[in-house]
Motif scaffolding. Structure first.
Motif, PDB file in Angstrom:
ATOM      1  N   SER A 105      39.329 136.942  25.685  1.00 37.58           N
ATOM      2  CA  SER A 105      40.240 136.913  24.546  1.00 37.58           C
ATOM      3  C   SER A 105      39.396 137.006  23.282  1.00 37.58           C
ATOM      4  O   SER A 105      38.161 136.944  23.351  1.00 37.58           O
ATOM      5  CB  SER A 105      41.039 135.607  24.545  1.00 37.58           C
ATOM      6  OG  SER A 105      40.202 134.561  24.103  1.00 37.58           O
ATOM      7  N   VAL A 106      40.067 137.115  22.118  1.00 38.14           N
ATOM      8  CA  VAL A 106      39.297 137.249  20.872  1.00 38.14           C
ATOM      9  C   VAL A 106      38.383 136.059  20.606  1.00 38.14           C
ATOM     10  O   VAL A 106      37.418 136.189  19.862  1.00 38.14           O
ATOM     11  CB  VAL A 106      40.190 137.489  19.624  1.00 38.14           C
ATOM     12  CG1 VAL A 106      40.564 138.940  19.495  1.00 38.14           C
ATOM     13  CG2 VAL A 106      41.378 136.576  19.594  1.00 38.14           C
ATOM     14  N   SER A 107      38.654 134.926  21.239  1.00 33.19           N
ATOM     15  CA  SER A 107      37.789 133.764  20.992  1.00 33.19           C
ATOM     16  C   SER A 107      36.366 134.018  21.518  1.00 33.19           C
ATOM     17  O   SER A 107      35.420 133.315  21.138  1.00 33.19           O
ATOM     18  CB  SER A 107      38.386 132.498  21.600  1.00 33.19           C
ATOM     19  OG  SER A 107      38.584 132.697  22.966  1.00 33.19           O
ATOM     20  N   PHE A 108      36.224 135.029  22.344  1.00 39.21           N
ATOM     21  CA  PHE A 108      34.894 135.492  22.779  1.00 39.21           C
ATOM     22  C   PHE A 108      33.994 135.737  21.564  1.00 39.21           C
ATOM     23  O   PHE A 108      32.777 135.579  21.619  1.00 39.21           O
ATOM     24  CB  PHE A 108      35.071 136.788  23.583  1.00 39.21           C
ATOM     25  CG  PHE A 108      33.780 137.505  23.933  1.00 39.21           C
ATOM     26  CD1 PHE A 108      33.121 137.246  25.130  1.00 39.21           C
ATOM     27  CD2 PHE A 108      33.237 138.466  23.069  1.00 39.21           C
ATOM     28  CE1 PHE A 108      31.943 137.922  25.457  1.00 39.21           C
ATOM     29  CE2 PHE A 108      32.061 139.141  23.392  1.00 39.21           C
ATOM     30  CZ  PHE A 108      31.409 138.855  24.587  1.00 39.21           C
ATOM     31  N   LEU A 109      34.632 136.153  20.447  1.00 36.21           N
ATOM     32  CA  LEU A 109      33.859 136.549  19.264  1.00 36.21           C
ATOM     33  C   LEU A 109      33.353 135.357  18.444  1.00 36.21           C
ATOM     34  O   LEU A 109      32.545 135.526  17.537  1.00 36.21           O
ATOM     35  CB  LEU A 109      34.718 137.457  18.373  1.00 36.21           C
ATOM     36  CG  LEU A 109      35.145 138.782  19.021  1.00 36.21           C
ATOM     37  CD1 LEU A 109      36.170 139.491  18.151  1.00 36.21           C
ATOM     38  CD2 LEU A 109      33.934 139.685  19.248  1.00 36.21           C
ATOM     39  N   GLN A 124      39.614 139.544   7.477  1.00 34.18           N
ATOM     40  CA  GLN A 124      41.028 139.154   7.490  1.00 34.18           C
ATOM     41  C   GLN A 124      41.503 138.899   8.920  1.00 34.18           C
ATOM     42  O   GLN A 124      42.176 137.912   9.208  1.00 34.18           O
ATOM     43  CB  GLN A 124      41.853 140.290   6.845  1.00 34.18           C
ATOM     44  CG  GLN A 124      43.320 139.959   6.677  1.00 34.18           C
ATOM     45  CD  GLN A 124      43.525 138.818   5.687  1.00 34.18           C
ATOM     46  OE1 GLN A 124      43.022 138.882   4.558  1.00 34.18           O
ATOM     47  NE2 GLN A 124      44.230 137.779   6.115  1.00 34.18           N
ATOM     48  N   PHE A 125      41.103 139.813   9.826  1.00 34.98           N
ATOM     49  CA  PHE A 125      41.494 139.681  11.235  1.00 34.98           C
ATOM     50  C   PHE A 125      40.911 138.397  11.833  1.00 34.98           C
ATOM     51  O   PHE A 125      41.602 137.661  12.539  1.00 34.98           O
ATOM     52  CB  PHE A 125      41.010 140.914  12.016  1.00 34.98           C
ATOM     53  CG  PHE A 125      41.230 140.829  13.489  1.00 34.98           C
ATOM     54  CD1 PHE A 125      42.459 141.199  14.042  1.00 34.98           C
ATOM     55  CD2 PHE A 125      40.228 140.384  14.346  1.00 34.98           C
ATOM     56  CE1 PHE A 125      42.669 141.118  15.419  1.00 34.98           C
ATOM     57  CE2 PHE A 125      40.429 140.299  15.714  1.00 34.98           C
ATOM     58  CZ  PHE A 125      41.657 140.668  16.246  1.00 34.98           C
ATOM     59  N   LEU A 126      39.634 138.131  11.526  1.00 34.78           N
ATOM     60  CA  LEU A 126      38.987 136.924  12.069  1.00 34.78           C
ATOM     61  C   LEU A 126      39.672 135.676  11.520  1.00 34.78           C
ATOM     62  O   LEU A 126      39.960 134.737  12.270  1.00 34.78           O
ATOM     63  CB  LEU A 126      37.491 136.917  11.734  1.00 34.78           C
ATOM     64  CG  LEU A 126      36.659 138.042  12.379  1.00 34.78           C
ATOM     65  CD1 LEU A 126      35.229 138.022  11.842  1.00 34.78           C
ATOM     66  CD2 LEU A 126      36.656 137.928  13.907  1.00 34.78           C
ATOM     67  N   ASP A 127      39.980 135.677  10.223  1.00 33.86           N
ATOM     68  CA  ASP A 127      40.665 134.533   9.619  1.00 33.86           C
ATOM     69  C   ASP A 127      42.024 134.312  10.283  1.00 33.86           C
ATOM     70  O   ASP A 127      42.387 133.191  10.623  1.00 33.86           O
ATOM     71  CB  ASP A 127      40.867 134.737   8.112  1.00 33.86           C
ATOM     72  CG  ASP A 127      39.541 134.708   7.353  1.00 33.86           C
ATOM     73  OD1 ASP A 127      38.522 134.295   7.952  1.00 33.86           O
ATOM     74  OD2 ASP A 127      39.519 135.120   6.171  1.00 33.86           O
ATOM     75  N   ASP A 128      42.763 135.417  10.474  1.00 31.49           N
ATOM     76  CA  ASP A 128      44.095 135.303  11.086  1.00 31.49           C
ATOM     77  C   ASP A 128      44.013 134.719  12.494  1.00 31.49           C
ATOM     78  O   ASP A 128      44.961 134.121  12.979  1.00 31.49           O
ATOM     79  CB  ASP A 128      44.778 136.686  11.181  1.00 31.49           C
ATOM     80  CG  ASP A 128      45.141 137.224   9.809  1.00 31.49           C
ATOM     81  OD1 ASP A 128      45.100 136.444   8.833  1.00 31.49           O
ATOM     82  OD2 ASP A 128      45.445 138.436   9.706  1.00 31.49           O
ATOM     83  N   GLU A 171      36.262 149.117  24.676  1.00 31.97           N
ATOM     84  CA  GLU A 171      37.195 148.697  23.632  1.00 31.97           C
ATOM     85  C   GLU A 171      37.952 147.475  24.137  1.00 31.97           C
ATOM     86  O   GLU A 171      38.501 147.501  25.232  1.00 31.97           O
ATOM     87  CB  GLU A 171      38.170 149.858  23.368  1.00 31.97           C
ATOM     88  CG  GLU A 171      39.051 149.658  22.176  1.00 31.97           C
ATOM     89  CD  GLU A 171      39.933 150.872  21.901  1.00 31.97           C
ATOM     90  OE1 GLU A 171      39.755 151.920  22.555  1.00 31.97           O
ATOM     91  OE2 GLU A 171      40.814 150.752  21.029  1.00 31.97           O
ATOM     92  N   VAL A 172      37.992 146.409  23.329  1.00 31.68           N
ATOM     93  CA  VAL A 172      38.646 145.193  23.816  1.00 31.68           C
ATOM     94  C   VAL A 172      39.806 144.729  22.942  1.00 31.68           C
ATOM     95  O   VAL A 172      40.508 143.781  23.302  1.00 31.68           O
ATOM     96  CB  VAL A 172      37.629 144.040  24.003  1.00 31.68           C
ATOM     97  CG1 VAL A 172      36.657 144.351  25.132  1.00 31.68           C
ATOM     98  CG2 VAL A 172      36.869 143.767  22.712  1.00 31.68           C
ATOM     99  N   GLY A 173      40.020 145.392  21.813  1.00 31.67           N
ATOM    100  CA  GLY A 173      41.157 144.976  20.977  1.00 31.67           C
ATOM    101  C   GLY A 173      41.328 145.907  19.801  1.00 31.67           C
ATOM    102  O   GLY A 173      40.363 146.530  19.362  1.00 31.67           O
ATOM    103  N   VAL A 174      42.566 146.033  19.333  1.00 35.54           N
ATOM    104  CA  VAL A 174      42.842 146.904  18.186  1.00 35.54           C
ATOM    105  C   VAL A 174      43.122 146.030  16.964  1.00 35.54           C
ATOM    106  O   VAL A 174      44.001 145.180  16.994  1.00 35.54           O
ATOM    107  CB  VAL A 174      44.043 147.824  18.486  1.00 35.54           C
ATOM    108  CG1 VAL A 174      44.389 148.673  17.265  1.00 35.54           C
ATOM    109  CG2 VAL A 174      43.740 148.730  19.675  1.00 35.54           C
ATOM    110  N   VAL A 175      42.356 146.238  15.917  1.00 32.43           N
ATOM    111  CA  VAL A 175      42.530 145.459  14.691  1.00 32.43           C
ATOM    112  C   VAL A 175      43.555 146.133  13.783  1.00 32.43           C
ATOM    113  O   VAL A 175      44.333 145.485  13.094  1.00 32.43           O
ATOM    114  CB  VAL A 175      41.160 145.314  13.972  1.00 32.43           C
ATOM    115  CG1 VAL A 175      41.306 144.695  12.599  1.00 32.43           C
ATOM    116  CG2 VAL A 175      40.201 144.497  14.844  1.00 32.43           C
ATOM    117  N   LEU A 176      43.567 147.460  13.798  1.00 37.19           N
ATOM    118  CA  LEU A 176      44.447 148.204  12.889  1.00 37.19           C
ATOM    119  C   LEU A 176      44.678 149.598  13.433  1.00 37.19           C
ATOM    120  O   LEU A 176      43.764 150.228  13.940  1.00 37.19           O
ATOM    121  CB  LEU A 176      43.726 148.311  11.525  1.00 37.19           C
ATOM    122  CG  LEU A 176      44.381 149.164  10.459  1.00 37.19           C
ATOM    123  CD1 LEU A 176      45.477 148.373   9.780  1.00 37.19           C
ATOM    124  CD2 LEU A 176      43.347 149.599   9.418  1.00 37.19           C
TER     125      LEU A 176
END
Ligand code: ATP
Ligand code: ZN
Length: 284
Positions: A105-109, A124-128, A171-176
């Motif tokens: 999941s994004v928490s990997f980051l 912005q994506f990381l903050d969200d 690719e593991v996720g789309v930000v925009l």
């Protein structure tokens, strides 16, 4: 008085931007090293710029309007207005990590280093997502950063994904999701607003025509009613009698999106000699 439009000088947006203006019947000369050009048949001046600079030039009023990727508009955060989605230069700003990493999941980051040319959008994506990560801003070749030990992940533009694959990334996720947009200065004079409306009217009719096809077919008269229901067209189809009794030719407009379904239905209803032609302009 002319409306000034900024378009990309060279790169992925250029050809489609030129094509759109040409299809709006706006002709101008663009030599390879031209920085500006004046249209012959519309009060438009074209400025050729780096795409990254276009939002600022439009905000400052150096250009009145511009064509640029939504990704750049959001990154630059200038005070401008998005007037129209243009439907080309579609891509996504995505997160990617080395193929072997097990990203769940994004928490990997969390706590990782991410290389990108889009620090504002990424932050912005990381903050969200409540993630603390270190952003490394790079102006290009972001995809090589993990391979050379500069970052653990990247956030970069992707269209097919082949560049990621070639660099051992997934690719593991789309930000925009992004496409080219027409942007405008917030304070155009009335005169320039009028020119923009004129241009926008043309752009919209070109966009509509790209999504539609002109269709002609022959059908027995007793099937016409059913066929008209399948291809109702703009107001209604036109029906012209053939010289053979009991048959007619029917002309209409169909949407590209469900084109093949429509063709199947028409054949089932006994349509023959179906011809399909592109539409150059479409005004409703
Ligand atoms: P410039 O020299 O003008 O700064 P650039 O390298 O930033 O050029 P291009 O690579 O030409 O820009 O991309 C311009 C825009 O095209 C991007 O901002 C994006 O909106 C869009 N685009 C579409 N597909 C892709 C893709 N696969 N990779 C990168 N950008 C893409
Ligand atoms: Zn750029």
């Amino acid at each position: 008085m002319k409306l000034k439009i900024a378009i990309q000088k060279s790169g992925r947006l250029l050809d489609d931007s030129l094509k759109l203006l040409r299809e709006c019947s706006i002709d101008f000369n663009n030599g390879p090293n031209k920085l500006r050009s004046e249209a012959y048949n519309f009060p438009l001046e074209v400025l050729f710029l780096r795409d990254d600079d276009i939002p600022q030039y439009v905000a400052d009023g150096v250009a009145d309007i511009g064509i640029v990727g939504e990704n750049v508009v959001l990154e630059k955060k200038q005070d401008i207005r998005i007037v129209e989605q243009l439907g080309f230069a579609k891509c996504r700003l995505s997160l990617a990590v080395p193929k072997a990493d097990d990203f769940d999941s994004v928490s990997f980051l969390d706590g990782k280093r991410i290389a990108t040319s889009y620090p504002v959008i990424l932050q912005q994506f990381l903050d969200d997502n409540n993630i603390q990560a270190e952003i490394h801003e790079l102006s290009g070749s972001v995809e090589i950063a993990p391979g050379i030990g500069l970052a653990d992940a990247i956030c970069d533009l992707v269209s097919s994904g082949s560049t990621l694959f070639l660099n051992g990334l997934k690719e593991v996720g789309v930000v925009l999701k992004s496409e080219a947009v027409l942007i405008s200065n917030q304070n155009l004079t009335d005169e320039k607003e009028k020119l923009l409306s004129k241009l926008l009217f043309r752009i919209r009719s070109v966009k509509k025509s790209r999504k539609h096809k002109y269709i002609l077919l022959n059908a027995p008269n007793d099937k016409l009613e059913a066929i008209c229901k399948i291809i109702p067209g703009m107001r209604s189809p036109s029906i012209i009698p053939l010289t053979i009794p009991g048959w007619s030719s029917l002309h209409s407009v169909v949407n590209e999106d469900d084109f093949w379904n429509i063709i199947e239905n028409l054949k089932e209803q006994g349509a023959e000699g179906i011809l399909v032609a592109p539409i150059e302009k479409m005004i409703l």
